[in-house]
Design a protein around this motif. Sequence first.
Motif, PDB file in Angstrom:
ATOM      1  N   VAL A  60      65.322  45.462  47.902  1.00 45.90           N
ATOM      2  CA  VAL A  60      64.723  44.144  48.233  1.00 45.90           C
ATOM      3  C   VAL A  60      65.595  42.885  47.233  1.00 45.90           C
ATOM      4  N   GLN A  61      66.508  42.111  47.996  1.00 45.37           N
ATOM      5  CA  GLN A  61      67.127  40.987  46.946  1.00 45.37           C
ATOM      6  C   GLN A  61      66.037  39.866  46.899  1.00 45.37           C
ATOM      7  N   GLU A  62      65.383  39.570  47.874  1.00 41.20           N
ATOM      8  CA  GLU A  62      64.736  38.208  47.816  1.00 41.20           C
ATOM      9  C   GLU A  62      63.300  38.208  48.523  1.00 41.20           C
ATOM     10  N   LEU A  63      62.275  37.687  48.127  1.00 42.26           N
ATOM     11  CA  LEU A  63      61.036  37.674  48.802  1.00 42.26           C
ATOM     12  C   LEU A  63      60.822  35.889  48.475  1.00 42.26           C
ATOM     13  N   GLU A  64      61.240  35.334  49.613  1.00 43.36           N
ATOM     14  CA  GLU A  64      60.864  33.858  49.556  1.00 43.36           C
ATOM     15  C   GLU A  64      59.269  33.572  49.407  1.00 43.36           C
ATOM     16  N   PRO A  65      59.275  32.701  48.390  1.00 46.66           N
ATOM     17  CA  PRO A  65      57.565  32.433  48.174  1.00 46.66           C
ATOM     18  C   PRO A  65      57.019  31.784  49.239  1.00 46.66           C
ATOM     19  N   LYS A  66      55.621  32.207  49.413  1.00 50.30           N
ATOM     20  CA  LYS A  66      54.808  31.788  50.672  1.00 50.30           C
ATOM     21  C   LYS A  66      55.268  32.449  51.928  1.00 50.30           C
ATOM     22  N   SER A  67      56.254  33.204  51.863  1.00 51.34           N
ATOM     23  CA  SER A  67      56.557  33.931  53.094  1.00 51.34           C
ATOM     24  C   SER A  67      55.750  34.948  53.628  1.00 51.34           C
ATOM     25  N   ARG A  68      55.852  35.445  54.723  1.00 53.60           N
ATOM     26  CA  ARG A  68      55.298  36.508  55.343  1.00 53.60           C
ATOM     27  C   ARG A  68      55.386  37.903  54.708  1.00 53.60           C
ATOM     28  N   ALA A  69      56.781  37.778  54.383  1.00 57.53           N
ATOM     29  CA  ALA A  69      57.158  39.092  53.686  1.00 57.53           C
ATOM     30  C   ALA A  69      56.400  39.214  52.489  1.00 57.53           C
TER      31      ALA A  69
END
Length: 504
Positions: free
Chosen positions: A438-447
Amino acid sequence: MPRSILITCLGFLLVGPPAGFAADPDPAALQERMKKLIDRAERSVVALVISHNPKHDAPSPTQPWKLGEYQPHNPFPPTLRVPERDKLDLSDARNIGDYTLGSGIVIDAEQRLVLTCYHLIEGARKIYARPSGTGGAYADIVAADARSDLAVLRLHLSSPKLTAVKFADVRTEDTPRAKASVTRGQWVISLAHPFAAGLTDGKASASWGIVSNVSRKAPLPVGADDVRSGYLYQCGSLIQTDARLNMGCSGGGVFNLDGELIGLTSAAAAVAGSESAGGFAMPMDSIYRGIVEVLKTGEEVEYGFLGVAPGLMSQPPEEPGLKVNGVTPGSPADIARVQQSDLIHAVNGRPIVEEQDLFLLIGGALAGREVTLTVLRGHATLHLKATLAKFQHPYATIASNRPASVYGLRVEYSSLLAQQVNGPGGTRGGLNWQSVIVQELEPKSRAEAAFKQAGIESNRWFITAVNDTPTPTPAAFYSAAKKAQTVRLTLSDSLGHTKVVSLP
């Protein structure tokens, strides 16, 4: 005798007539032909003025490539007086003393793309370009890569009249397949915009000289002892020329006598700390051309990683090769069956003469690409194929074309995790090389929500498959997830535990 006639006559005495020149030349005719060559090549050379002035708006941290045009009619703070506002216009030649000066080369006329040096545009707030044969324009950054010192710009021109450069087939050394095309003593022409002299009319300044040497390297910074993490020009990739390069010449072109680009100039300040007569050029060979092609797409340059611990060069020197002291389990080298004590003799047919050659040829081959390693093992010569992982380096990059996230999730090569733990050799135990991280989990995203709900710490897990399709590389991950309404992630950790997460 005029200088252009003198150089041509000397060229005939030393190396014979260049292609397209008569065997018994008339000096006046040769001078005219040289002038036409310069007139033709200069159409692709651009003058650049770069602002780092804090009075120009800084680009957004999320869009560092989008610099935009200068808007003189925008409201200014009342404290900014009219003369100061006028000085912010980079198109005004009276203001060039306040800004960084450089040059660039048009590499795609239709897309309005210009190649230049990264060190010129690092931290830029506004960039103005003045091509030959058309008016000037402000520019955005398409992509930039500090390690190679290359950047590609896009001009804000609605109906451009640009001429793209013609690249030479650059080879700085002999290979089994072809002789070198750029050699010591070869006559060259340098075209650039020293001191932005061509800002008003777009005409580049020409100088001439010879190729002083090839495969030159700049010294490592004080305190640095590992070339693997250095700039490409510290790996012995530079063309050295005695053509005079002044301030503003970085990003200009070195051309052969057919008017083809063989290198992008970098004034001595870029590699040695001061301006001086003569300088260096980054060769437009297969390595640098490959990097340019990636930058043209707006993507990040991902350097190749093999996974060997190199030892000393072999002896005797007439049998060159770099000894392998160790191979990282699961790495591209391991999968290719490279063994400890092997001698790596060549990469894609290019010989390994010293340690830096391996780092240049593997890194420059780029991640995800297949290379052929010529390996000496005992009395046997083996040709092993390895698909490279991604090398980690500390230098800045700008990419306007990032892959679209999958419900807020972006991934990276798992090889980066190995290098973070144990440095360039990459010897972390339990690493799953046939996966992505995982490089990035966008804030407030479903991921992000799905990972939290599953109780998963994203930095501990490898993604091995998407909808049961293996994901050994980011490209494989995005391809498997593309247009899928439901994305089922198979994850594993270093202890062999597995989990499944579904998105959205």
